[in-house]
Design a protein around this motif. Structure first.
Motif, PDB file in Angstrom:
ATOM      1  N   LEU A  20     122.629  93.006  70.810  1.00 27.48           N
ATOM      2  CA  LEU A  20     123.054  92.424  72.113  1.00 27.48           C
ATOM      3  C   LEU A  20     122.014  92.246  73.121  1.00 27.48           C
ATOM      4  O   LEU A  20     121.108  93.497  73.309  1.00 27.48           O
ATOM      5  N   SER A  21     122.084  91.359  74.076  1.00 19.93           N
ATOM      6  CA  SER A  21     121.266  91.475  75.251  1.00 19.93           C
ATOM      7  C   SER A  21     122.321  92.442  76.279  1.00 19.93           C
ATOM      8  O   SER A  21     123.374  92.686  75.974  1.00 19.93           O
ATOM      9  N   GLN A  22     121.560  92.629  77.328  1.00 21.88           N
ATOM     10  CA  GLN A  22     122.290  93.290  78.273  1.00 21.88           C
ATOM     11  C   GLN A  22     123.459  92.561  79.062  1.00 21.88           C
ATOM     12  O   GLN A  22     124.482  92.855  79.092  1.00 21.88           O
ATOM     13  N   GLU A  23     123.051  91.244  79.136  1.00 22.76           N
ATOM     14  CA  GLU A  23     124.317  90.297  79.486  1.00 22.76           C
ATOM     15  C   GLU A  23     125.530  90.209  78.528  1.00 22.76           C
ATOM     16  O   GLU A  23     126.734  90.494  78.907  1.00 22.76           O
ATOM     17  N   ALA A  24     125.084  90.200  77.222  1.00 18.28           N
ATOM     18  CA  ALA A  24     126.074  90.198  76.266  1.00 18.28           C
ATOM     19  C   ALA A  24     127.127  91.459  76.295  1.00 18.28           C
ATOM     20  O   ALA A  24     128.436  91.653  76.213  1.00 18.28           O
TER      21      ALA A  24
END
Length: 68
Positions: A20-24
């Motif tokens: 996961l990205s930080q955004e996700a």
């Protein structure tokens, strides 16, 4: 401060393991990306309620974040 840094590293490691990205992660936890970034970089201590949201989003128990 060391505990804050260790917690930030655990959040980042578990996030990466979940691909996961930080955004996700922020989206799944219902939080701002900026908050995830601050926790991972040990700028802020998360509230317990935020830890619960992050753990739920990562599909881990909150103790996995705290005890790593």
């Amino acid at each position: 401060m060391q505990r804050r840094i260790a917690l930030g590293h655990r959040i980042a490691d578990l996030r990466r393991q979940a691909e996961l990205s930080q955004e996700a992660l922020a989206h799944l936890a219902g939080m701002e990306r900026r908050s995830i970034q601050r926790y991972e970089n040990a700028v802020r201590d998360p509230q317990f309620s935020d830890l619960l949201l992050i753990a739920h989003a990562l599909r881990v128990h909150v103790t996995d974040l705290l005890l790593g």
